[in-house]
Design a protein around this motif. Sequence first.
Motif, short mmCIF file in Angstrom:
data_model
loop_
_atom_site.label_atom_id
_atom_site.label_comp_id
_atom_site.label_asym_id
_atom_site.label_seq_id
_atom_site.Cartn_x
_atom_site.Cartn_y
_atom_site.Cartn_z
N LYS A 97 6.90 7.07 -11.54
CA LYS A 97 5.86 6.06 -11.11
C LYS A 97 4.97 5.81 -12.34
O LYS A 97 4.51 4.84 -12.57
CB LYS A 97 5.00 6.98 -10.02
N ARG A 116 11.31 2.12 -9.43
CA ARG A 116 11.15 2.11 -8.06
C ARG A 116 12.47 2.58 -7.25
O ARG A 116 12.34 3.39 -6.30
CB ARG A 116 10.50 1.05 -7.71
N LYS A 173 5.16 -0.66 0.71
CA LYS A 173 5.94 0.33 0.06
C LYS A 173 6.84 0.76 0.88
O LYS A 173 7.78 1.20 0.48
CB LYS A 173 4.80 1.40 -0.26
#
Length: 304
Positions: free
Chosen positions: A98, A72, A217
């Motif tokens: 991802k 991430r 996010k």
Amino acid sequence: MDMDGDWPLPRPTTFFKANRRPAGSSLGKTSSIASTFSSLATPVVAEAVQRARELSTTCDVEGFHQLRVAFRRLRALYWAYSPYLGEEATAQATEEFKRLAAVAGGTRDWDIAGELLQAAQESGASVELLAAAAREKRAQAVVHSQTMIRCDDVEAFLNDALHRAQSALQLHCNDLPIRAFARERVRLAQRTLQKRSRRAGRRGEAAHEEALHDVRKAGKKLRYLLEFFQPVIKGGYERTIKELTSVQNTLGRFNDIAASETLIRTTTFYEVPPEVVQESLRWLQEQKGRRMRAASRRVRDIAR
């Protein structure tokens, strides 16, 4: 996306070392955009390779989580440098980050679901059969993660991705200073977080869950960028990082419930009676409502 088709993997060239200085420790205001990418990316890549190596023979809970976090962080870093990396190269790399994060996260997702089911049992819910089934699913997820995340392939991919990025940046921005660029990318990330926070505050309940996920996010991206760039942008962001971490913890607790509910709802449990599954879902929904309200309050605070 099949990365093997578009991005052939060379054999690993080991130039990563597990014990490196923290990301950003060698940055200065006179550093170039190109040189800072290497300084920031290399320690994160080294950690991802080390975690993948360790997890090939172990099933450590925290190890899977930290591997997912490393991927991430790399996604956030590639987003930051995307104006000079190019849209296609950024998309290729971040899609693979991802995918790898999702594979690593499969085990962690069952760990979280198992912890929640344990809490449900302690509160009186009759979900023992489902909790046992969740432990079995977790064991299967470990095997899947270890099969799909092969250390040599991960290292080869990350070597190649880092080399390609460094080459592109040296070509396009080797002499450009980092400070103004870093401030601008942080500013854009801050703007995105503000927009998503305000949008979440206006959403009806049906769409609110997805809106909160979007805020989470955006908050993660901003926090990672501040951690990366703080040595060069200055400005006393320690308090902001602490605030974002606190907000992320609240949003994370809500996300754990929401993700576990979805995981249990979409998984087939052949040995578990349907009424046991339904009892667990009722308990999760009740807890989710409480955590959603707490998350919504925190989001409204940062939207002001």
